[in-house]
Design a protein around this motif. Structure first.
Motif, mmCIF file in Angstrom:
data_model
loop_
_atom_site.group_PDB
_atom_site.id
_atom_site.type_symbol
_atom_site.label_atom_id
_atom_site.label_comp_id
_atom_site.label_asym_id
_atom_site.label_seq_id
_atom_site.Cartn_x
_atom_site.Cartn_y
_atom_site.Cartn_z
ATOM 1 N N ARG A 201 0.844 -1.192 0.000
ATOM 2 C CA ARG A 201 0.000 0.000 0.000
ATOM 3 C C ARG A 201 0.882 1.245 0.000
ATOM 4 O O ARG A 201 1.660 1.476 0.923
ATOM 5 C CB ARG A 201 -0.923 -0.008 1.215
ATOM 6 C CG ARG A 201 -1.997 -1.078 1.135
ATOM 7 C CD ARG A 201 -2.791 -1.178 2.416
ATOM 8 N NE ARG A 201 -1.995 -1.720 3.503
ATOM 9 C CZ ARG A 201 -2.425 -1.867 4.749
ATOM 10 N NH1 ARG A 201 -3.655 -1.494 5.061
ATOM 11 N NH2 ARG A 201 -1.651 -2.377 5.674
ATOM 12 N N THR A 203 -0.117 4.575 -0.278
ATOM 13 C CA THR A 203 -0.687 5.825 0.202
ATOM 14 C C THR A 203 -0.850 5.798 1.720
ATOM 15 O O THR A 203 -1.326 4.820 2.289
ATOM 16 C CB THR A 203 -2.048 6.094 -0.463
ATOM 17 O OG1 THR A 203 -1.883 6.059 -1.878
ATOM 18 C CG2 THR A 203 -2.586 7.455 -0.066
ATOM 19 N N VAL A 204 -0.452 6.904 2.352
ATOM 20 C CA VAL A 204 -0.466 7.025 3.805
ATOM 21 C C VAL A 204 -1.446 8.119 4.209
ATOM 22 O O VAL A 204 -1.503 9.186 3.589
ATOM 23 C CB VAL A 204 0.951 7.385 4.318
ATOM 24 C CG1 VAL A 204 0.924 7.729 5.792
ATOM 25 C CG2 VAL A 204 1.909 6.230 4.058
ATOM 26 N N LEU A 205 -2.246 7.845 5.244
ATOM 27 C CA LEU A 205 -3.152 8.835 5.811
ATOM 28 C C LEU A 205 -2.500 9.442 7.045
ATOM 29 O O LEU A 205 -2.134 8.737 7.977
ATOM 30 C CB LEU A 205 -4.489 8.190 6.179
ATOM 31 C CG LEU A 205 -5.512 9.110 6.874
ATOM 32 C CD1 LEU A 205 -5.963 10.218 5.942
ATOM 33 C CD2 LEU A 205 -6.709 8.300 7.371
ATOM 34 N N HIS A 241 -6.183 16.489 8.337
ATOM 35 C CA HIS A 241 -5.849 15.223 7.688
ATOM 36 C C HIS A 241 -5.196 15.491 6.333
ATOM 37 O O HIS A 241 -5.478 16.493 5.670
ATOM 38 C CB HIS A 241 -7.101 14.367 7.461
ATOM 39 C CG HIS A 241 -7.617 13.698 8.694
ATOM 40 N ND1 HIS A 241 -8.011 14.406 9.817
ATOM 41 C CD2 HIS A 241 -7.820 12.374 8.993
ATOM 42 C CE1 HIS A 241 -8.430 13.550 10.749
ATOM 43 N NE2 HIS A 241 -8.327 12.322 10.264
ATOM 44 N N LEU A 243 -3.346 13.100 2.776
ATOM 45 C CA LEU A 243 -2.914 11.863 2.133
ATOM 46 C C LEU A 243 -1.549 12.092 1.495
ATOM 47 O O LEU A 243 -1.329 13.113 0.846
ATOM 48 C CB LEU A 243 -3.919 11.425 1.070
ATOM 49 C CG LEU A 243 -5.295 10.964 1.554
ATOM 50 C CD1 LEU A 243 -6.217 10.743 0.361
ATOM 51 C CD2 LEU A 243 -5.184 9.695 2.378
ATOM 52 N N GLN A 245 1.135 9.988 -0.976
ATOM 53 C CA GLN A 245 1.405 8.802 -1.796
ATOM 54 C C GLN A 245 2.905 8.673 -1.996
ATOM 55 O O GLN A 245 3.544 9.543 -2.584
ATOM 56 C CB GLN A 245 0.706 8.896 -3.147
ATOM 57 C CG GLN A 245 0.904 7.642 -4.012
ATOM 58 C CD GLN A 245 0.152 7.718 -5.323
ATOM 59 O OE1 GLN A 245 -0.773 8.528 -5.470
ATOM 60 N NE2 GLN A 245 0.541 6.887 -6.282
ATOM 61 N N ASN A 272 -1.034 6.217 9.339
ATOM 62 C CA ASN A 272 -1.457 4.857 9.029
ATOM 63 C C ASN A 272 -1.606 4.697 7.524
ATOM 64 O O ASN A 272 -1.628 5.682 6.780
ATOM 65 C CB ASN A 272 -2.798 4.533 9.703
ATOM 66 C CG ASN A 272 -2.656 4.338 11.200
ATOM 67 O OD1 ASN A 272 -2.057 3.378 11.653
ATOM 68 N ND2 ASN A 272 -3.192 5.273 11.978
ATOM 69 N N SER A 274 -3.504 4.200 4.135
ATOM 70 C CA SER A 274 -4.820 4.620 3.666
ATOM 71 C C SER A 274 -5.521 3.481 2.950
ATOM 72 O O SER A 274 -4.880 2.575 2.405
ATOM 73 C CB SER A 274 -4.675 5.816 2.716
ATOM 74 O OG SER A 274 -5.897 6.117 2.085
ATOM 75 N N LYS A 275 -6.860 3.551 2.944
ATOM 76 C CA LYS A 275 -7.635 2.576 2.184
ATOM 77 C C LYS A 275 -7.586 2.883 0.690
ATOM 78 O O LYS A 275 -7.966 2.044 -0.132
ATOM 79 C CB LYS A 275 -9.086 2.569 2.658
ATOM 80 C CG LYS A 275 -9.826 3.882 2.430
ATOM 81 C CD LYS A 275 -11.248 3.834 2.956
ATOM 82 C CE LYS A 275 -11.972 5.157 2.724
ATOM 83 N NZ LYS A 275 -13.354 5.123 3.236
ATOM 84 N N HIS A 276 -7.137 4.077 0.337
ATOM 85 C CA HIS A 276 -7.039 4.459 -1.073
ATOM 86 C C HIS A 276 -5.708 3.975 -1.649
ATOM 87 O O HIS A 276 -4.652 4.273 -1.089
ATOM 88 C CB HIS A 276 -7.148 5.971 -1.232
ATOM 89 C CG HIS A 276 -8.426 6.551 -0.685
ATOM 90 N ND1 HIS A 276 -9.633 6.403 -1.320
ATOM 91 C CD2 HIS A 276 -8.673 7.252 0.460
ATOM 92 C CE1 HIS A 276 -10.575 7.001 -0.615
ATOM 93 N NE2 HIS A 276 -10.027 7.523 0.473
ATOM 94 N N ILE A 279 -3.543 8.484 -4.857
ATOM 95 C CA ILE A 279 -4.222 9.768 -4.845
ATOM 96 C C ILE A 279 -4.561 10.142 -6.282
ATOM 97 O O ILE A 279 -3.681 10.186 -7.152
ATOM 98 C CB ILE A 279 -3.333 10.860 -4.215
ATOM 99 C CG1 ILE A 279 -2.998 10.504 -2.766
ATOM 100 C CG2 ILE A 279 -4.023 12.217 -4.276
ATOM 101 C CD1 ILE A 279 -2.020 11.459 -2.108
#
Length: 368
Positions: A201, A203-205, A241, A243, A245, A272, A274-276, A279
């Motif tokens: 994964r 992408t990070v949130l 917040h 995002l 990538q 954490n 990201s669910k995405h 981006i």
């Protein structure tokens, strides 16, 4: 004591102990032909050039407690008379793989039966963990991936060599390093504790930001310490917040591992995955994929060596020869207005300085 052997067994080899540390400990007694680090068991096996060399080493360290980096290690003869192992050039590169079974119980049985077993006699010990992925997406059947339920998959994407995989929509300039094999040497032959190297994964949130002081470029400066940045997006409906990538899943894992709970502008970051998966390009997403400030486009292994959690110490390089301590202090005091802490400048060389500050964020510091 076990029967004398060319192979020496070393116990209590902690994660901070490297292959070079072990080599320095035993090289005074003779040549070392093979070395295997068993990280999962905090042990190591060394094969000396002959039995007399091994005997001298074991006898010496039986009478004198050997210590490496403040840790006592314990030396004895191994039950192996010889180490059979793969090509030395392939040793210690951290090769990893993901395997999906048709049922959970089969995966549990495989892990129970194989965890801690060696692929070859005396080396290549298997460290098996359950993945946080529910399902593997395999698109090609080749030497890197295979779907055994679908033999009709293509061997590679049309127009792209399987030896030079691309990065999805990130474009040219990024190497795909999801398996982390090419850079584990930067961490002494093994990944840092807590880093799996199997995350895919990218992408990070990032949550709990200070919306009054944060912007995309400051996030870029912070996260680019752990990998290349593709895009950054500040969320309109959640101003604290963002995002981020990263260039690949391994770099994202480093960022999450080292930045979680780090303090930035008076707040503790919550970082954490990201669910995405990525981006989406758009007006709200700032592009960094072609930025020449992405430091991992070249000398990646060197830059990975510098990955760590934020500290109060900043290292600057490539400073002008005529720069003064006062100029450096004045520059960084601009970013320490809230704390009003005293800054100390230490001259290390003509071009390298170290400055303790309240955070490690290199606001206007160019990458090394």
């Amino acid at each position: 004591m076990a029967e004398a052997s060319k192979v020496i067994h070393v116990r209590n080899v902690g994660p901070e102990i490297s292959e070079n540390d072990l080599l320095e400990l035993f090289q005074p007694f003779g040549g070392i032909t093979k070395l295997v680090l068993l990280r999962a068991k905090n042990q190591a096996l060394l094969q000396m050039q002959d039995v007399p060399s091994a005997i001298n080493a074991v006898q010496f360290y039986t009478n004198a407690q050997p210590t490496i980096r403040g840790r006592n290690v314990y030396v004895q003869f191994s039950s192996h008379q010889e180490l059979t192992m793969m090509d030395q050039n392939a040793q210690g590169r951290g090769f990893q793989a993901l395997i999906q079974y048709d049922g959970q119980q089969n995966a549990i049985s495989a892990r129970t039966s194989l965890k801690g077993r060696n692929i070859y006699d005396g080396c290549c010990q298997l460290d098996i963990q359950f993945s946080n992925l529910d399902e593997l997406q395999v698109h090609y059947n080749n030497d890197r991936s295979r779907d055994f339920t679908n033999p009709n998959l293509p061997t590679e994407q049309k127009g792209r060599s399987s030896q030079q995989p691309g990065y999805g929509d990130a474009g040219a300039g990024f190497l795909q390093m999801a398996n982390a094999a090419a850079i584990t040497e930067a961490f002494g032959g093994g990944l840092p504790p807590g880093i799996s190297g199997t995350n895919d994964r990218c992408t990070v949130l990032v949550a709990n930001l200070n919306p009054d002081r944060i912007d995309k470029d400051k996030l870029f400066n912070l996260f680019s310490l752990y990998g290349n940045i593709v895009r950054i997006k500040l969320l309109r409906n959640k101003p604290d917040h963002a995002l981020v990538q990263m260039g690949d899943g391994f770099q994202a894992e480093l960022a999450v591992h080292f930045l979680k709970r780090a303090r930035l502008f008076g707040k503790r970051l919550d970082v954490n995955f990201s669910k995405h998966p990525h981006i989406t390009q758009g007006a709200d997403a700032h592009e960094y994929v072609k930025s020449n400030l992405n430091r991992f486009q070249r000398n990646a292994a060197k830059n990975f060596r510098y990955c760590c959690s934020p500290t109060k110490m900043i290292h600057l390089s490539s400073l002008p020869q005529d720069v003064t301590e006062e100029e450096i202090v004045n520059h960084f005091e601009e970013h320490d207005a809230d704390n009003k802490r005293e800054l100390t400048v230490i001259v290390l060389t003509a071009t390298l300085w170290s400055i303790p500050v309240s955070t490690r964020t290199p606001y206007s510091v160019a990458p090394v």
